[in-house]
Design a protein around this motif. Structure first.
Motif, PDB file in Angstrom:
ATOM      1  N   MET A 123       0.644  -0.802  -0.574  1.00 25.47           N
ATOM      2  CA  MET A 123      -0.033   0.064  -0.067  1.00 25.47           C
ATOM      3  C   MET A 123       0.766   0.993   0.168  1.00 25.47           C
ATOM      4  N   GLU A 124       0.435   2.300  -0.892  1.00 24.72           N
ATOM      5  CA  GLU A 124       1.521   2.935  -1.025  1.00 24.72           C
ATOM      6  C   GLU A 124       0.847   4.725  -0.514  1.00 24.72           C
ATOM      7  N   SER A 125       1.890   5.563  -0.288  1.00 28.92           N
ATOM      8  CA  SER A 125       0.583   6.687   0.440  1.00 28.92           C
ATOM      9  C   SER A 125       0.811   7.815   0.296  1.00 28.92           C
ATOM     10  N   ASN A 126      -0.069   8.546  -0.198  1.00 32.20           N
ATOM     11  CA  ASN A 126      -0.762   9.781  -1.145  1.00 32.20           C
ATOM     12  C   ASN A 126       0.516  10.369  -1.587  1.00 32.20           C
ATOM     13  N   ASN A 127       2.184  10.001  -0.877  1.00 30.51           N
ATOM     14  CA  ASN A 127       3.295  11.110  -1.398  1.00 30.51           C
ATOM     15  C   ASN A 127       4.318   9.340  -1.913  1.00 30.51           C
ATOM     16  N   GLY A 128       3.356   9.031  -2.798  1.00 25.68           N
ATOM     17  CA  GLY A 128       4.135   7.221  -3.685  1.00 25.68           C
ATOM     18  C   GLY A 128       5.069   6.573  -2.483  1.00 25.68           C
ATOM     19  N   TYR A 129       5.239   6.653  -0.795  1.00 25.28           N
ATOM     20  CA  TYR A 129       6.076   6.088  -0.472  1.00 25.28           C
ATOM     21  C   TYR A 129       5.886   4.860   0.813  1.00 25.28           C
ATOM     22  N   ALA A 130       5.563   3.932   0.705  1.00 27.92           N
ATOM     23  CA  ALA A 130       5.333   2.671   1.515  1.00 27.92           C
ATOM     24  C   ALA A 130       5.271   3.613   2.930  1.00 27.92           C
ATOM     25  N   PRO A 131       4.139   3.113   3.652  1.00 28.60           N
ATOM     26  CA  PRO A 131       3.961   3.678   5.074  1.00 28.60           C
ATOM     27  C   PRO A 131       4.860   2.843   5.785  1.00 28.60           C
ATOM     28  N   ILE A 132       5.606   3.297   6.817  1.00 33.10           N
ATOM     29  CA  ILE A 132       6.424   3.285   7.596  1.00 33.10           C
ATOM     30  C   ILE A 132       6.096   2.360   8.650  1.00 33.10           C
ATOM     31  N   ILE A 133       4.767   3.263   9.439  1.00 35.34           N
ATOM     32  CA  ILE A 133       3.751   2.579  10.139  1.00 35.34           C
ATOM     33  C   ILE A 133       2.404   1.902   9.938  1.00 35.34           C
ATOM     34  N   ALA A 134       2.865   0.506   9.982  1.00 30.96           N
ATOM     35  CA  ALA A 134       1.294  -0.631   9.612  1.00 30.96           C
ATOM     36  C   ALA A 134       1.611  -0.930  10.387  1.00 30.96           C
ATOM     37  N   LEU A 135       0.215  -2.045  10.731  1.00 29.80           N
ATOM     38  CA  LEU A 135      -0.280  -3.269  11.340  1.00 29.80           C
ATOM     39  C   LEU A 135       0.098  -3.921  10.455  1.00 29.80           C
ATOM     40  N   PRO A 136       0.860  -5.383  11.464  1.00 27.71           N
ATOM     41  CA  PRO A 136       1.274  -6.640  10.660  1.00 27.71           C
ATOM     42  C   PRO A 136       0.029  -7.549  10.220  1.00 27.71           C
ATOM     43  N   ASN A 137       1.132  -7.687   8.737  1.00 31.18           N
ATOM     44  CA  ASN A 137      -0.405  -8.417   7.979  1.00 31.18           C
ATOM     45  C   ASN A 137       0.307  -9.770   7.802  1.00 31.18           C
ATOM     46  N   PRO A 138       0.054 -10.693   8.139  1.00 34.45           N
ATOM     47  CA  PRO A 138      -1.346 -11.003   8.866  1.00 34.45           C
ATOM     48  C   PRO A 138      -1.402 -10.470  10.424  1.00 34.45           C
ATOM     49  N   ARG A 139      -2.085 -10.873  11.033  1.00 34.39           N
ATOM     50  CA  ARG A 139      -2.421 -11.136  12.699  1.00 34.39           C
ATOM     51  C   ARG A 139      -1.699 -11.441  13.441  1.00 34.39           C
ATOM     52  N   ARG A 140      -0.969 -10.915  14.644  1.00 35.83           N
ATOM     53  CA  ARG A 140      -0.025 -12.791  14.751  1.00 35.83           C
ATOM     54  C   ARG A 140      -0.570 -12.581  16.502  1.00 35.83           C
ATOM     55  N   SER A 141      -1.699 -11.646  16.877  1.00 35.81           N
ATOM     56  CA  SER A 141      -1.763 -12.102  18.700  1.00 35.81           C
ATOM     57  C   SER A 141      -3.303 -11.026  18.450  1.00 35.81           C
ATOM     58  N   TRP A 142      -4.279 -12.145  19.401  1.00 35.42           N
ATOM     59  CA  TRP A 142      -5.392 -11.601  19.687  1.00 35.42           C
ATOM     60  C   TRP A 142      -5.255 -11.590  20.890  1.00 35.42           C
ATOM     61  N   LEU A 143      -6.291 -10.195  22.063  1.00 38.37           N
ATOM     62  CA  LEU A 143      -6.311 -10.390  23.359  1.00 38.37           C
ATOM     63  C   LEU A 143      -7.455 -10.608  23.346  1.00 38.37           C
ATOM     64  N   LEU A 144      -8.477 -11.657  24.625  1.00 38.54           N
ATOM     65  CA  LEU A 144      -9.490 -12.316  24.661  1.00 38.54           C
ATOM     66  C   LEU A 144      -9.742 -11.554  26.210  1.00 38.54           C
ATOM     67  N   HIS A 145     -11.132 -11.639  26.578  1.00 39.29           N
ATOM     68  CA  HIS A 145     -11.167 -11.538  27.841  1.00 39.29           C
ATOM     69  C   HIS A 145     -11.404 -13.098  28.539  1.00 39.29           C
ATOM     70  N   CYS A 146     -10.887 -13.504  29.789  1.00 39.35           N
ATOM     71  CA  CYS A 146     -10.617 -14.845  30.142  1.00 39.35           C
ATOM     72  C   CYS A 146     -10.912 -14.319  31.886  1.00 39.35           C
ATOM     73  N   THR A 147     -11.672 -15.781  32.527  1.00 37.11           N
ATOM     74  CA  THR A 147     -11.267 -15.541  33.870  1.00 37.11           C
ATOM     75  C   THR A 147      -9.791 -16.164  34.512  1.00 37.11           C
ATOM     76  N   ASP A 148      -9.710 -15.415  35.863  1.00 35.03           N
ATOM     77  CA  ASP A 148      -8.259 -16.887  36.184  1.00 35.03           C
ATOM     78  C   ASP A 148      -9.984 -17.617  37.025  1.00 35.03           C
ATOM     79  N   SER A 149      -8.682 -18.198  38.088  1.00 28.97           N
ATOM     80  CA  SER A 149      -8.910 -19.663  39.154  1.00 28.97           C
ATOM     81  C   SER A 149      -9.626 -18.960  39.962  1.00 28.97           C
ATOM     82  N   ASP A 150      -9.842 -17.586  40.314  1.00 20.89           N
ATOM     83  CA  ASP A 150     -11.040 -17.175  41.260  1.00 20.89           C
ATOM     84  C   ASP A 150     -11.715 -16.537  40.985  1.00 20.89           C
TER      85      ASP A 150
END
Length: 101
Positions: free
Chosen positions: A1-28
């Motif tokens: 993906m190129e930005s408006n100035n023709g350069y590839a973005p330096i800051i981008a999300l990893p593709n593919p995604r490498r981690s997922w956060l989930l709600h969970c409960t502990d032993s208590d």
């Protein structure tokens, strides 16, 4: 993906995604955040204290997926066949169920 100035973005999300956060409960039964992550072909599962609980590699990933899929089917059967006591999880309060009034 190129930005408006023709350069590839330096800051981008990893593709593919490498981690997922989930709600969970502990032993208590306290609400926490768990993580499922992938690192170099290995799946890592971390609990609410951010400690890696276990890792899965190669065939173990497929076996875990099959076991989880089977457990989900059994849980769905249990929920369908018992008396309706709980509503589905509310999107505004992840991880919690609301009693039927």
């Amino acid at each position: 993906m190129e930005s408006n100035n023709g350069y590839a973005p330096i800051i981008a999300l990893p593709n593919p995604r490498r981690s997922w956060l989930l709600h969970c409960t502990d032993s208590d039964r306290d609400l926490g955040v768990c993580e499922v992550a992938v690192n170099d072909g290995t799946v890592l599962i971390a609990g609410p204290d951010n400690e890696v609980l276990f890792t899965l590699e190669m065939d173990d990933i497929a076996l875990f997926r099959a076991a989880l899929d089977a457990a989900i089917e059994v849980a769905e059967h249990d929920l369908r066949t018992r008396r309706p006591r709980l509503l589905p999880r509310d999107q505004t309060s992840p991880g919690r169920t609301s009693p039927v009034s």
